[in-house]
Write a protein that holds these residues in place. Structure first.
Motif, mmCIF file in Angstrom:
data_model
loop_
_atom_site.group_PDB
_atom_site.id
_atom_site.type_symbol
_atom_site.label_atom_id
_atom_site.label_comp_id
_atom_site.label_asym_id
_atom_site.label_seq_id
_atom_site.Cartn_x
_atom_site.Cartn_y
_atom_site.Cartn_z
ATOM 1 N N ARG A 412 -33.522 74.212 9.212
ATOM 2 C CA ARG A 412 -33.408 73.648 7.562
ATOM 3 C C ARG A 412 -32.420 74.227 7.305
ATOM 4 O O ARG A 412 -32.836 73.791 6.189
ATOM 5 C CB ARG A 412 -34.214 75.255 7.717
ATOM 6 N N ALA A 413 -31.418 74.111 7.622
ATOM 7 C CA ALA A 413 -30.346 74.065 6.650
ATOM 8 C C ALA A 413 -29.304 72.915 6.558
ATOM 9 O O ALA A 413 -29.133 72.527 5.249
ATOM 10 C CB ALA A 413 -28.595 75.413 7.215
ATOM 11 N N GLY A 414 -29.869 72.080 7.529
ATOM 12 C CA GLY A 414 -29.548 70.641 7.362
ATOM 13 C C GLY A 414 -30.254 69.819 6.378
ATOM 14 O O GLY A 414 -30.067 68.639 5.732
ATOM 15 N N VAL A 415 -31.535 70.137 6.222
ATOM 16 C CA VAL A 415 -32.455 70.248 4.571
ATOM 17 C C VAL A 415 -32.194 70.169 3.234
ATOM 18 O O VAL A 415 -32.683 70.072 2.464
ATOM 19 C CB VAL A 415 -33.668 69.586 5.526
ATOM 20 N N ALA A 416 -31.092 71.121 3.428
ATOM 21 C CA ALA A 416 -31.257 72.070 2.570
ATOM 22 C C ALA A 416 -30.829 71.408 0.926
ATOM 23 O O ALA A 416 -29.223 71.376 1.418
ATOM 24 C CB ALA A 416 -30.957 73.393 2.004
ATOM 25 N N SER A 417 -30.922 71.641 -0.544
ATOM 26 C CA SER A 417 -30.425 71.193 -1.023
ATOM 27 C C SER A 417 -31.589 72.020 -2.580
ATOM 28 O O SER A 417 -32.338 71.816 -2.688
ATOM 29 C CB SER A 417 -30.480 69.769 -1.150
ATOM 30 N N ALA A 418 -30.915 71.580 -3.263
ATOM 31 C CA ALA A 418 -31.100 72.290 -4.736
ATOM 32 C C ALA A 418 -32.676 71.233 -4.739
ATOM 33 O O ALA A 418 -33.059 71.261 -5.654
ATOM 34 C CB ALA A 418 -30.121 72.310 -5.857
ATOM 35 N N ASN A 420 -34.435 69.573 -3.086
ATOM 36 C CA ASN A 420 -35.277 69.377 -2.082
ATOM 37 C C ASN A 420 -36.008 70.133 -1.509
ATOM 38 O O ASN A 420 -37.349 70.358 -1.164
ATOM 39 C CB ASN A 420 -34.369 69.276 -0.359
ATOM 40 N N ASP A 421 -35.675 72.319 -2.799
ATOM 41 C CA ASP A 421 -36.030 72.816 -2.685
ATOM 42 C C ASP A 421 -37.331 72.504 -4.118
ATOM 43 O O ASP A 421 -38.211 73.102 -3.752
ATOM 44 C CB ASP A 421 -35.697 73.775 -3.085
ATOM 45 N N GLY A 432 -41.042 76.012 4.598
ATOM 46 C CA GLY A 432 -39.670 75.894 5.055
ATOM 47 C C GLY A 432 -40.151 76.696 6.368
ATOM 48 O O GLY A 432 -38.659 76.932 6.650
ATOM 49 N N ILE A 433 -40.653 77.206 6.965
ATOM 50 C CA ILE A 433 -40.541 77.358 8.270
ATOM 51 C C ILE A 433 -41.006 76.247 9.214
ATOM 52 O O ILE A 433 -41.847 75.242 9.342
ATOM 53 C CB ILE A 433 -42.028 77.696 9.097
ATOM 54 N N ILE A 434 -39.800 75.732 10.703
ATOM 55 C CA ILE A 434 -39.474 74.926 11.378
ATOM 56 C C ILE A 434 -40.622 75.165 12.018
ATOM 57 O O ILE A 434 -40.004 76.228 13.207
ATOM 58 C CB ILE A 434 -38.536 74.422 11.532
ATOM 59 N N SER A 435 -41.471 74.946 12.543
ATOM 60 C CA SER A 435 -42.050 74.709 14.263
ATOM 61 C C SER A 435 -42.514 73.518 14.450
ATOM 62 O O SER A 435 -41.858 72.168 13.412
ATOM 63 C CB SER A 435 -43.986 75.039 13.439
ATOM 64 N N VAL A 436 -43.170 73.345 15.555
ATOM 65 C CA VAL A 436 -43.392 71.623 16.883
ATOM 66 C C VAL A 436 -44.653 71.695 16.322
ATOM 67 O O VAL A 436 -45.726 71.912 17.075
ATOM 68 C CB VAL A 436 -42.726 71.509 17.406
ATOM 69 N N PHE A 437 -45.588 70.581 16.422
ATOM 70 C CA PHE A 437 -46.392 69.794 15.998
ATOM 71 C C PHE A 437 -46.741 68.836 17.825
ATOM 72 O O PHE A 437 -46.488 68.077 17.641
ATOM 73 C CB PHE A 437 -46.663 69.400 14.961
ATOM 74 N N ILE A 589 -37.203 80.298 5.721
ATOM 75 C CA ILE A 589 -36.701 79.801 4.182
ATOM 76 C C ILE A 589 -37.252 79.183 3.122
ATOM 77 O O ILE A 589 -37.187 78.098 3.605
ATOM 78 C CB ILE A 589 -35.167 79.677 5.033
ATOM 79 N N THR A 590 -36.762 80.049 1.724
ATOM 80 C CA THR A 590 -37.973 79.261 0.791
ATOM 81 C C THR A 590 -37.127 78.786 0.063
ATOM 82 O O THR A 590 -37.177 77.684 -0.773
ATOM 83 C CB THR A 590 -38.633 80.078 0.683
ATOM 84 N N LYS A 591 -35.636 79.436 0.262
ATOM 85 C CA LYS A 591 -35.002 78.748 -0.975
ATOM 86 C C LYS A 591 -32.952 78.011 -0.007
ATOM 87 O O LYS A 591 -33.460 78.974 1.006
ATOM 88 C CB LYS A 591 -34.341 79.954 -1.744
ATOM 89 N N SER A 592 -32.916 77.228 -0.847
ATOM 90 C CA SER A 592 -31.953 76.737 -0.275
ATOM 91 C C SER A 592 -30.267 77.999 -0.196
ATOM 92 O O SER A 592 -29.987 77.864 1.521
ATOM 93 C CB SER A 592 -31.183 75.694 -1.051
ATOM 94 N N PRO A 593 -29.606 78.957 -0.993
ATOM 95 C CA PRO A 593 -28.832 79.632 -0.348
ATOM 96 C C PRO A 593 -29.087 80.477 1.168
ATOM 97 O O PRO A 593 -28.429 80.468 1.287
ATOM 98 C CB PRO A 593 -28.854 80.476 -1.699
ATOM 99 N N GLU A 594 -30.124 80.620 1.311
ATOM 100 C CA GLU A 594 -30.114 81.043 2.324
ATOM 101 C C GLU A 594 -30.062 80.421 3.939
ATOM 102 O O GLU A 594 -29.697 81.290 5.044
ATOM 103 C CB GLU A 594 -31.974 81.884 2.458
ATOM 104 N N ALA A 595 -30.799 79.063 3.080
ATOM 105 C CA ALA A 595 -30.322 78.796 4.732
ATOM 106 C C ALA A 595 -29.266 78.259 4.907
ATOM 107 O O ALA A 595 -28.521 77.965 5.725
ATOM 108 C CB ALA A 595 -31.681 76.867 4.079
ATOM 109 N N PHE A 596 -28.413 77.693 3.391
ATOM 110 C CA PHE A 596 -27.233 77.479 3.855
ATOM 111 C C PHE A 596 -26.747 78.617 4.710
ATOM 112 O O PHE A 596 -25.205 78.680 5.335
ATOM 113 C CB PHE A 596 -26.279 77.535 2.496
ATOM 114 N N LYS A 597 -26.498 80.063 4.544
ATOM 115 C CA LYS A 597 -25.738 80.729 5.219
ATOM 116 C C LYS A 597 -26.232 80.919 6.751
ATOM 117 O O LYS A 597 -25.391 81.614 7.518
ATOM 118 C CB LYS A 597 -26.450 82.257 4.675
#
Length: 757
Positions: A412-418, A420-421, A432-437, A589-597
């Motif tokens: 999720r952090a790898g695709v985070a940006s202002a 893409n939000d 923002g929930i990374i799951s697998v289909f 993770i819905t917002k990028s700042p949280e993803a960056f962390k």
């Protein structure tokens, strides 16, 4: 800027005649097909084998395989051959082309021109020549302090190096006045060797996953005399590139599009994408002409564009390439984006790669179709017709599941940006929930193995009066129609990470960003999971040299159970899934700042540094750059929006209000009824007042942001304070756009932007 400017552009846009180009022709004047000139501007292995002495070419091939380093004699020979080839095609300059940490590519052009001084009768004589040495080919020296470094470089520590990536071939691009420029794909590192680019870490991650995947194959595949053993493994990638095209004249009338790449105000028109008639519809003539020229230029550069079509939103389109080695696929995607920009300009179009240029319609992604392949042409994620007994496939499948389970927050952090939000979580973009289909059939296979029972072959079957699923084909019940081969899985457009037959589609990647960073993270996470599986498999094998079916099945069953929580087959948009994901321990993770962390959490940082893909300094550098870039982008948007509101929206509203006031006063003066005008004025008043208050709030937040702009709190300030204030101001502006008379509205509206192609 006025309504008349909009009218002029719209009328001019709809009457434009597409530019005419010609495909290359052979010596007899016949038009060539794409395969005739594919890669003609690439100095690849074919050109090198023909132009280099055999010992030099052999030495270079050994270097590509990692067998030896590139010596000076070989480098000089390659440089000379590349120079001769480039000069034959009118090249005048060369450049090291690299991918700094600012989301774009970079290049510095150097001329082949050199001066040679000789002495005749004791007097100097200067002669101009074209020269290109091996040392010039191998490296160059851009200023490292002028690119984002996250604190690893300071102004007085300026030295950095670009180094030729020998696995990515040199190529030619058009320069001015019919000349060409030789591009040398490169990595970019600091004076101390830290990676200051996207490519270095991608290459590292590719090496790591190749090494451990090869070790797995050595354990599970017995030696056969008549079958050559796999010597190299690499990840493959296909990047579906979505983008918008709009008329360049209208684009020029929108300061927000010019500065930010997206519209900061404007509401949806009556008709946009709700009739679902744009997707796969007839491509507009001007757009089709531009697409064709893009594909022509891409073909010359060896970029294999396979598909073009209308996307869901108005003015939205997609180009998809054939699969290539991941490193080369990233290079080719960045080249394609550059070519799209340049070609669009020729057709008086503007290409928009922002993930959400228009509020309320589908945004754009860069769907990354990822898999693992061998040097024998085998796809390790191909399930075959009997996936339940294809243990090699199942081992690599559960490794990917384990990677996503352990490091979904890192993906999720790898695709985070202002940008893409604005896209994630709606209109076919994953949440923002990374799951697998996996699809119903593969899910049944895994469930059956876990439960120790036979696979129910028809678990996904349906039976109706119209069609019946039979194995892997669909009988359409029409005699003139052939049976349809059915994929092993359906598609789930809401899943961020879906298995699509023989690959995984990482749908969360943003259209504007380079695929290098998310693929680096994916490679690393899968490599880590494979290492864990390898260690468990060795323990299970005991003293055996090759794993038995029972050994493999035991490990597969273990990891099926471990990774069950990350698999989800339903609608990722529902609130029920949000609640269920929380119970399963999957973060939302819905917002990028949280993803960056999440880049710096102990689990993720330990994995990335243990594998040697990042040093801790490089990882911290990227965290700081991503956070700072996020804050700066939102500040730029806020400043642009403030200008729009103060200089365009409010003046338009005031002018219209004055006209209504004067009209009402005049009607009262002559004794006529002025109630409609007064009612309209009453409706406008609170909206204008609300917008003025929103402007003041936004201005105050911008002042607050300046002292902290290059510090960590800036991203949170931008996300949780400035972004909501911008949305609040926009809501008032969009109401005014609907109410203010069109003749006063200076900015092109969505219906004009969407309809002028």
């Amino acid at each position: 800027m006025s309504q008349q400017a909009r009218i002029n552009v719209v009328s001019g846009g709809v009457s434009r005649v597409p530019r005419i180009i010609e495909f290359p022709k052979d010596n007899a004047g016949r038009q060539q097909v794409i395969s005739d000139f594919f890669g003609s501007n690439v100095f690849g292995t074919k050109e090198m084998s023909e132009r280099l002495p055999k010992p030099v070419y052999k030495s270079f091939c050994e270097q590509l395989k990692g067998g030896q380093t590139l010596d000076k004699i070989t480098a000089d020979a390659i440089a000379h051959a590349a120079k001769v080839w480039a000069l034959e095609r009118n090249a005048t300059h060369f450049t090291h082309w690299f991918q700094p940490l600012n989301g774009t590519t970079a290049e510095k052009h150097d001329s082949f021109l050199a001066l040679k001084t000789t002495f005749a009768n004791g007097l100097p004589e200067v002669t101009a020549i074209e020269a290109f040495s091996g040392s010039e080919l191998l490296q160059s020296e851009p200023d490292a302090s002028s690119f984002p470094s996250g604190g690893m470089r300071t102004t007085f520590e300026a030295r950095g190096y670009t180094v030729w990536d020998t696995k990515s071939p040199m190529f030619l691009q058009e320069g001015p006045h019919g000349t060409m420029i030789l591009y040398i794909p490169s990595v970019f590192i600091s004076y101390n060797g830290e990676a200051l680019d996207e490519k270095s870490v991608l290459l590292r991650s590719s090496s790591v996953i190749s090494k451990v995947a090869l070790e797995i194959l050595r354990l599970i595949e017995p030696i056969k005399e008549d079958v050559p053993r796999t010597k190299e493994i690499y990840t493959t990638l296909g990047t579906e590139q979505e983008y918008f095209l709009i008329d360049r004249g209208l684009y020029a009338l929108r300061p927000d599009l010019k500065t930010c790449g997206r519209t900061l105000i404007s509401g949806l028109p009556a008709r946009h994408q709700q009739l679902e008639d744009h997707y796969f519809g007839k491509i507009p003539s001007r757009v089709l002409a531009a697409m064709s020229e893009v594909e022509l230029e891409c073909a010359k550069l060896g970029v294999p564009i396979k598909t073009r079509h209308n996307e869901v939103a108005p003015c939205q389109f997609e180009a998809a390439p054939q699969f290539e080695e991941a490193m080369l696929a990233v290079d080719h995607n960045l080249l394609t984006m550059d070519i799209m920009h340049r070609v669009a300009h020729k057709y008086k179009l503007k290409c928009l790669f922002h993930e959400k240029p228009f509020k309320g319609v589908n945004g754009s992604g860069k769907h990354c179709n990822w898999s693992i392949a061998t040097d024998r042409g085998e796809n390790l994620l191909n399930p075959s017709s009997t996936p339940e007994t294809n243990y090699r496939f199942l081992i690599f499948l559960v490794a990917v599941l384990k990677a996503v389970l352990d490091h979904g927050d890192l993906l999720r952090a790898g695709v985070a940006s202002a940008s893409n939000d604005h896209r994630l979580g709606a209109q076919e973009a994953p949440p923002g929930i990374i799951s697998v289909f996996l699809g119903s059939e593969l899910t049944e296979v895994l469930n059956a193995i876990e439960e120790g029972r036979p696979v129910n072959k028809h678990v996904a079957g349906t039976e109706t009066t119209q069609m019946r699923v039979e194995g892997t084909t669909l009988d359409l019940k029409v005699a003139t129609l052939p049976k349809l081969n059915r994929d092993l899985t359906d598609r789930n457009r809401t899943s961020p990470f879906a298995f699509t037959g023989n690959k995984f589609e990482f749908r969360a990647v943003g259209s504007k960003q380079s695929a290098a960073f998310p693929v680096t993270i994916l490679n690393s996470a899968v490599a880590s999971a494979l290492m864990e599986i390898k260690d468990d498999l060795k323990k299970q094998m005991g003293d055996k040299e090759t794993a038995s079916d029972e050994d493999m099945l035991a490990i597969i069953r273990k990891y099926i159970t471990l990774t069950k929580n990350v698999r989800f087959e339903g609608d990722n948009y529902t609130e029920e899934w949000v609640q269920e994901a929380a119970k399963r321990g999957l973060v939302n993770i819905t917002k990028s700042p949280e993803a960056f962390k999440r880049l710096l959490t102990p689990k993720n940082a330990e994995m990335l540094t243990r594998l040697g893909v990042f040093s801790m300094a490089e990882l911290e550098c990227r965290y700081h750059i991503m956070s700072e870039t996020y804050a700066k982008e939102i500040v730029i948007e806020a400043q642009t929006l403030l200008g729009l509101l103060l200089q365009h929206v409010l003046p338009a509203a005031f002018s219209y209000r004055r006209e209504l006031s004067e009209s009402a006063a005049f009607l009262k003066q002559i004794g006529a009824e002025a109630a409609p005008e007064l009612k309209w004025l009453a409706q406008l008043a609170p909206i204008i007042s609300g917008l003025q208050e929103a402007v003041e709030e936004l201005d105050h937040l911008l002042v607050e942001a300046q002292p902290i702009l290059e510090s960590e709190p800036a991203a949170d300030h931008a996300c949780y304070k400035m972004a909501p204030a911008m949305e609040k101001a926009r809501s008032y502006a969009d109401q005014l756009e609907r109410l203010v008379a069109d003749k006063y509205w200076p900015l092109p509206k969505y219906h004009e932007l969407f309809s002028t192609l």
